[in-house]
Write a protein that holds these residues in place. Structure first.
Motif, PDB file in Angstrom:
ATOM      1  N   GLY A 119       0.127  12.766   0.706  1.00 14.94           N
ATOM      2  CA  GLY A 119      -0.201  11.352   0.468  1.00 14.94           C
ATOM      3  C   GLY A 119       1.075  10.519   0.335  1.00 14.94           C
ATOM      4  O   GLY A 119       1.164   9.407   0.886  1.00 14.94           O
ATOM      5  N   VAL A 120       2.049  11.034  -0.369  1.00 19.12           N
ATOM      6  CA  VAL A 120       3.319  10.313  -0.524  1.00 19.12           C
ATOM      7  C   VAL A 120       3.953  10.087   0.838  1.00 19.12           C
ATOM      8  O   VAL A 120       4.451   8.996   1.143  1.00 19.12           O
ATOM      9  N   LEU A 121       3.909  11.144   1.675  1.00 19.02           N
ATOM     10  CA  LEU A 121       4.470  11.025   3.022  1.00 19.02           C
ATOM     11  C   LEU A 121       3.784   9.918   3.797  1.00 19.02           C
ATOM     12  O   LEU A 121       4.423   9.090   4.466  1.00 19.02           O
ATOM     13  N   ILE A 122       2.464   9.876   3.683  1.00 21.62           N
ATOM     14  CA  ILE A 122       1.705   8.838   4.407  1.00 21.62           C
ATOM     15  C   ILE A 122       2.123   7.459   3.906  1.00 21.62           C
ATOM     16  O   ILE A 122       2.300   6.518   4.690  1.00 21.62           O
ATOM     17  N   GLY A 123       2.342   7.367   2.592  1.00 16.93           N
ATOM     18  CA  GLY A 123       2.793   6.096   2.029  1.00 16.93           C
ATOM     19  C   GLY A 123       4.127   5.667   2.636  1.00 16.93           C
ATOM     20  O   GLY A 123       4.325   4.500   2.995  1.00 16.93           O
ATOM     21  N   ILE A 124       5.025   6.634   2.793  1.00 14.27           N
ATOM     22  CA  ILE A 124       6.334   6.296   3.382  1.00 14.27           C
ATOM     23  C   ILE A 124       6.145   5.806   4.811  1.00 14.27           C
ATOM     24  O   ILE A 124       6.768   4.828   5.254  1.00 14.27           O
ATOM     25  N   GLU A 125       5.251   6.505   5.542  1.00 14.22           N
ATOM     26  CA  GLU A 125       4.992   6.085   6.929  1.00 14.22           C
ATOM     27  C   GLU A 125       4.463   4.655   6.962  1.00 14.22           C
ATOM     28  O   GLU A 125       4.848   3.845   7.819  1.00 14.22           O
ATOM     29  N   LEU A 126       3.593   4.314   6.008  1.00 17.59           N
ATOM     30  CA  LEU A 126       3.050   2.959   5.957  1.00 17.59           C
ATOM     31  C   LEU A 126       4.161   1.935   5.765  1.00 17.59           C
ATOM     32  O   LEU A 126       4.200   0.906   6.439  1.00 17.59           O
ATOM     33  N   MET A 127       5.093   2.241   4.866  1.00 15.91           N
ATOM     34  CA  MET A 127       6.186   1.301   4.618  1.00 15.91           C
ATOM     35  C   MET A 127       7.030   1.122   5.868  1.00 15.91           C
ATOM     36  O   MET A 127       7.413   0.005   6.233  1.00 15.91           O
ATOM     37  N   LEU A 128       7.308   2.254   6.541  1.00 14.69           N
ATOM     38  CA  LEU A 128       8.131   2.169   7.749  1.00 14.69           C
ATOM     39  C   LEU A 128       7.426   1.326   8.808  1.00 14.69           C
ATOM     40  O   LEU A 128       8.037   0.481   9.485  1.00 14.69           O
ATOM     41  N   THR A 141       0.838  -1.193   0.000  1.00 15.06           N
ATOM     42  CA  THR A 141       0.000   0.000   0.000  1.00 15.06           C
ATOM     43  C   THR A 141       0.879   1.252   0.000  1.00 15.06           C
ATOM     44  O   THR A 141       0.647   2.204  -0.748  1.00 15.06           O
ATOM     45  N   GLY A 142       1.899   1.186   0.847  1.00 13.75           N
ATOM     46  CA  GLY A 142       2.805   2.339   0.927  1.00 13.75           C
ATOM     47  C   GLY A 142       3.494   2.604  -0.394  1.00 13.75           C
ATOM     48  O   GLY A 142       3.532   3.747  -0.871  1.00 13.75           O
ATOM     49  N   VAL A 143       4.015   1.540  -1.005  1.00 12.38           N
ATOM     50  CA  VAL A 143       4.718   1.723  -2.278  1.00 12.38           C
ATOM     51  C   VAL A 143       3.779   2.304  -3.310  1.00 12.38           C
ATOM     52  O   VAL A 143       4.117   3.257  -4.035  1.00 12.38           O
ATOM     53  N   LEU A 144       2.588   1.761  -3.372  1.00  8.30           N
ATOM     54  CA  LEU A 144       1.625   2.265  -4.346  1.00  8.30           C
ATOM     55  C   LEU A 144       1.327   3.738  -4.092  1.00  8.30           C
ATOM     56  O   LEU A 144       1.245   4.542  -5.025  1.00  8.30           O
ATOM     57  N   ALA A 145       1.170   4.069  -2.813  1.00 13.42           N
ATOM     58  CA  ALA A 145       0.864   5.463  -2.480  1.00 13.42           C
ATOM     59  C   ALA A 145       2.002   6.368  -2.933  1.00 13.42           C
ATOM     60  O   ALA A 145       1.774   7.413  -3.562  1.00 13.42           O
ATOM     61  N   VAL A 146       3.228   5.936  -2.642  1.00 13.47           N
ATOM     62  CA  VAL A 146       4.373   6.778  -2.997  1.00 13.47           C
ATOM     63  C   VAL A 146       4.447   6.957  -4.505  1.00 13.47           C
ATOM     64  O   VAL A 146       4.714   8.047  -5.015  1.00 13.47           O
ATOM     65  N   CYS A 147       4.191   5.853  -5.238  1.00 10.15           N
ATOM     66  CA  CYS A 147       4.372   5.940  -6.677  1.00 10.15           C
ATOM     67  C   CYS A 147       3.216   6.631  -7.382  1.00 10.15           C
ATOM     68  O   CYS A 147       3.389   7.123  -8.498  1.00 10.15           O
ATOM     69  N   THR A 148       2.077   6.661  -6.810  1.00 11.47           N
ATOM     70  CA  THR A 148       0.936   7.144  -7.579  1.00 11.47           C
ATOM     71  C   THR A 148       0.315   8.416  -7.028  1.00 11.47           C
ATOM     72  O   THR A 148      -0.363   9.119  -7.780  1.00 11.47           O
ATOM     73  N   ARG A 149       0.446   8.694  -5.743  1.00 13.00           N
ATOM     74  CA  ARG A 149      -0.249   9.862  -5.206  1.00 13.00           C
ATOM     75  C   ARG A 149       0.303  11.137  -5.823  1.00 13.00           C
ATOM     76  O   ARG A 149       1.512  11.259  -6.040  1.00 13.00           O
ATOM     77  N   ARG A 150      -0.583  12.119  -6.105  1.00 17.14           N
ATOM     78  CA  ARG A 150      -0.118  13.408  -6.594  1.00 17.14           C
ATOM     79  C   ARG A 150       0.093  14.384  -5.458  1.00 17.14           C
ATOM     80  O   ARG A 150       0.905  15.295  -5.561  1.00 17.14           O
ATOM     81  N   ASN A 151      -0.664  14.183  -4.386  1.00 18.88           N
ATOM     82  CA  ASN A 151      -0.492  15.072  -3.243  1.00 18.88           C
ATOM     83  C   ASN A 151       0.713  14.627  -2.425  1.00 18.88           C
ATOM     84  O   ASN A 151       0.843  13.458  -2.063  1.00 18.88           O
TER      85      ASN A 151
END
Lengths: 777, 105
Positions: free
Chosen positions: B32-41, B19-29
């Motif tokens: 949102g990318v930051l949240i994706g990184i938090e998910l991965m961590l 989910t995190g990777v997808l968020a980082v790669c696809t979010r425009r905001n």
């Protein structure tokens, strides 16, 4: 015991001062910081010299390997011998004094705060050259010196070219010529200095390459160390490279080093940058001309001295002697007071090279370096005094407008008189000992070897004669005579209190300096004390002077003045030439003719006098070295008196009697005068050849070959039948290359579109691929 | 499957990471990318704790310590990233990653 850190500390303290002073915005604080640091470095340098000079040995400081390439290495370190120690003291001492003076000189200059750090950096670079123990580190320092001079010369980088400078146009001398006005500004001058030095440095790099090749061929581990190179030279340079024998490489390397010195020490044909460098602040000139920039070339040749074979030394001597005479002729007719000093420096540097060219059996190294030290003191002082004069005259530098300043600036007048006396070699000053040593070394060398080695000696003698003439002219035009334009000089005053201190200190050093006497002591073979030598010289010089100038002087005076009893002898002549009837135009020809009749005596009499000295006073009996010493002494003193007397007569006495000698000379020897005043057209030749010829020519050539320009190409196709095919194939190749690059770029650009998401996806994708591959294998 | 098996924790961690990777790669905001990184961590932290619980000897708390480290790093990363985003927003008035692709302001 010498502390390990001492030499490194002397080098690094100015660097630290430069770094600390760079961010300061307050000029006073920056000057105080830099001057304190330089004073500390001076103290350390004096300590180092105190420890090293009496032993006469060389001391290897700490060394670290910078680049290890297995079979050979480049290291950084310091090596201090007597010469380096003394040079270090001089650099630090002069830098301190000039900084103190500059704090006053720039007291109303808005940019003054940036002077101290550039200046300290300059001193650091020079100290690096002085103390480096190998050619590589010396080259690094060498280039940094170039950078420092670039910064200081362009200190007023926003000043326009003098062609557009209303102040210059208003106050330039009426006789100013030879200057390319549209290319003379600090920005031009700094570039000129930098580029001309690059030309010399190209040769220097080749020289380093030759030494490196010779060292590697001989299998030396650290081939650029002075000690290693000296050992190799002493062994007759074993090994060869690319068919060149060791001796060839040595000669090549030495000529390369000298090529670098030609650039740095402003020798013909690379000298024009130094007079242009006058565009910098006068205080910067005073250090450039004395201790740092131009001294580097002479010093480096002296440092490499044991390597120089006789052929290389002959080249050094001839170029030095030629420059000595050439620059002296130019200096004799300059009207800008700084230009006279600048060409004087060029001339004196030539004299140092003549001294160096004498070889070690004739004490050439000691003579050249001794003159370097003595000249550093007097020239630094002359420039500081010139700065005081320019400051007092509100920026006017034209010797046709100044005059009579001795009354308003007595201290400046006295100290600069001492400096002039030292520079022309008056007995009992340091300059006398050093110039005497140079001439005697050159004479001894010429007597030993004969042939072409007489040329440097003869040229140096002619240069010394003119030196005495133009320096007296300089001092007389500025400090004696009437105030030619009182509105310029009426507010003139000496530098106040503490700013005058550097002048006084330097004046003392022109009278006596331990290092000069020491160097001279090594060069003198006579066994007399220095006081005895100076006294002999003074007496001998007076005799020479009296014999040579009695007749012309009396004749001139009988023409120009009111007849006194001893002038009646010549009253007949006065009647004949019409002088008695108020037509003074005869004055100078009479004098010139008489002087010309005595010219052979100019060399003959000192020669005889030398033999008299030699046979009467020599404590060790007849000895060629001592005889050469005496001859040179008599010649030096005779030249000095004759030149100085001529200067005094032409620029002080006759004008007082109402004769326009300047105009007269300019009219009657016009071709010579014109050539000298136009700097022998060397500046113009450089400009025409390189700035215009090569630069614009290359531009035009590349415009003609402009391959992308279709209309031009079409025109060329019509004009020259051989071009189309040629150009079409070239065209196709280059266009094709361009298209490939453009396609490749367009393809790769998709990967660099700036979208972070795409980058992240790429990273994750590659990482996953690696993981999968790792798992599968 | 169930709370007593390592596999279920790993599955959740994998899902979080993806989910995190997808968020980082696809979010425009950018948030949102930051949240994706938090998910991965957090997925990584979860794995540490799970392995520490099931595979390490009793009383060994290295897995938990590593998880605490991950949380600290995540906090620092969030602070830095938010400061960067703030600076970007102040110059460009935007944190849309599609519209902030030029280096020059």
């Amino acid at each position: 015991m010498i502390p390990e850190w001492l030499s490194s500390a002397i080098v690094l303290i100015p660097l630290a001062a430069a770094l600390l002073a760079a961010p300061l915005r307050s000029a006073g604080l920056a000057h105080a910081l830099a001057a304190t640091a330089m004073a500390a470095a001076t103290a350390l340098a004096v300590w180092l010299a105190w420890l090293i000079v009496p032993t006469g040995l060389s001391w290897q400081g700490p060394r670290l390997v910078w680049l290890d390439l297995g079979s050979w290495a480049l290291s950084l370190g310091t090596m201090v011998d007597s010469q380096a120690a003394i040079m270090g003291v001089i650099v630090c001492l002069l830098a301190t004094l000039v900084l103190i003076f500059n704090a006053w000189y720039m007291h109303d200059e808005p940019l003054a705060a940036r002077f101290p750090w550039q200046f300290s950096f300059f001193a650091f670079a020079m100290l690096l050259v002085v103390f480096a123990d190998n050619l590589f580190l010396a080259f690094v320092g060498w280039e940094l010196v170039g950078l420092g001079s670039y910064l200081l010369i362009g200190f007023w980088y926003m000043k326009p070219a003098v062609a557009d400078d209303p102040f210059y146009q208003r106050f330039k001398g009426v006789r100013a010529r030879g200057v390319l006005e549209h290319c003379l500004s600090p920005a031009h001058a700094q570039l000129k200095a930098f580029i001309m030095n690059r030309i010399g440095d190209a040769g220097f790099l080749l020289g380093i390459g030759a030494f490196l090749a010779a060292g590697l061929a001989a299998g030396v581990r650290d081939p650029l160390q002075w000690s290693e190179l000296q050992r190799l030279a002493a062994q007759g340079m074993p090994g060869s490279f690319l068919g060149l024998s060791g001796e060839d490489l040595l000669l090549l390397g030495c000529l390369g080093v000298f090529c670098g010195a030609i650039g740095k020490s402003a020798q013909f044909p690379l000298h024009p940058w130094l007079p242009d460098a006058m565009q910098g602040p006068t205080t910067a000139s005073s250090i450039i001309h004395a201790a740092t920039m131009v001294a580097a070339g002479v010093y480096l040749v002296a440092r490499c001295y044991p390597l120089f074979p006789p052929e290389a030394l002959l080249v050094v001597g001839i170029i030095g002697g030629f420059t000595c005479l050439l620059a002296a002729t130019i200096a004799s007719v300059q009207w800008d007071l700084k230009a006279t000093l600048a060409y004087s420096t060029v001339s004196q540097l030539g004299l140092m090279f003549v001294g160096l060219s004498a070889g070690s059996e004739a004490y050439g190294r000691e003579a050249g370096l001794g003159h370097l030290y003595a000249h550093a003191m007097s020239k630094c002082l002359l420039f500081l005094a010139a700065g005081a004069v320019i400051h007092a005259a509100g920026g006017v530098q034209d010797m046709g407008r100044l005059g009579g300043l001795a009354r308003r600036m007595p201290l400046t007048a006295i100290v600069s008189l001492l400096a002039v006396a030292a520079l022309i070699g008056t007995p009992f000053t340091t300059g006398f000992f050093s110039k005497d040593a140079v001439l005697s070394a050159a004479l001894l060398h010429a007597e030993q070897r004969g042939g072409w080695t007489w040329l440097p000696f003869a040229l140096a003698c002619a240069g010394s004669l003119l030196t005495a003439f133009y320096m007296v002219r300089w001092w007389v035009r500025i400090f004696l005579g009437p105030e030619r334009q009182p509105e310029i000089t009426e507010h003139a005053h000496d530098p106040p209190g503490w700013a005058a201190a550097p002048l006084v200190v330097l004046a003392l050093f022109t009278l006596w300096a331990p290092w000069t006497v020491r160097e001279h002591g090594e060069a003198v073979a006579t066994g007399h004390s220095h006081a005895q030598i100076a006294a002999f010289s003074l007496i001998g010089g007076l005799i020479v002077f009296a014999v040579l100038t009695y007749a012309p002087v009396v004749r001139l005076v009988s023409c120009a003045g009111k007849p006194r009893w001893w002038q009646r002898i010549f009253s007949e002549h006065a009647e004949q030439c019409g002088f008695a009837h108020g037509q003074p135009s005869c004055t100078v020809p009479c004098g010139v003719k008489t002087a010309a009749a005595f010219a052979p005596g100019l060399l003959l009499i000192p020669w005889l006098l030398g033999y008299v000295f030699d046979s009467w006073f020599a404590p060790h009996g007849p000895d060629p070295a001592a005889a050469a010493q005496y001859h040179a002494m008599a010649i030096a003193i005779g030249l000095m008196f004759t030149g100085a007397a001529t200067g005094l007569i032409i620029y002080w006495w006759l004008p007082r009697l109402g004769v326009d000698t300047t105009g007269f000379l300019a009219r009657h020897i016009y071709p010579l005068y014109n050539a000298c005043a136009n700097l022998w057209w060397i500046d113009r030749a450089w400009h025409a050849l390189f700035a215009r010829g090569l630069g614009e020519g290359l531009g035009r050539l590349s415009a003609r070959l402009d391959l992308g320009d279709r209309t031009r190409l079409a025109a060329l196709e019509g004009a020259a039948p051989w071009r189309p095919r040629d150009l079409a194939s070239l065209d196709g190749a280059i266009d094709g290359l361009g298209r490939i690059c453009a396609r490749l770029g367009a393809g790769l650009a998709a990967w660099h579109d700036g979208r972070i998401g795409a980058y992240a996806a790429l990273a994750v994708g590659i990482a996953s691929l690696l993981v999968i591959m790792g798992v599968l294998w | 499957m169930g709370p007593d098996h390592l596999g279920s924790y790993l599955a959740i961690a994998a899902a979080l990471f993806t989910t995190g990777v997808l968020a980082v790669c696809t979010r425009r905001n950018a948030i949102g990318v930051l949240i994706g990184i938090e998910l991965m961590l957090n997925a990584a932290a979860l794995q540490f704790v799970a392995y520490g619980r099931f595979r390490a000897p009793l009383g060994d708390s290295i897995g938990q310590a590593a998880a605490v480290f991950v949380i600290v790093v995540a906090a620092a990363e969030a602070a830095v990233a938010l400061a960067l985003l703030f600076a970007v927003y102040r110059t460009l008035r935007d944190i849309d990653l599609e519209r902030t692709r030029e280096l020059a302001a």
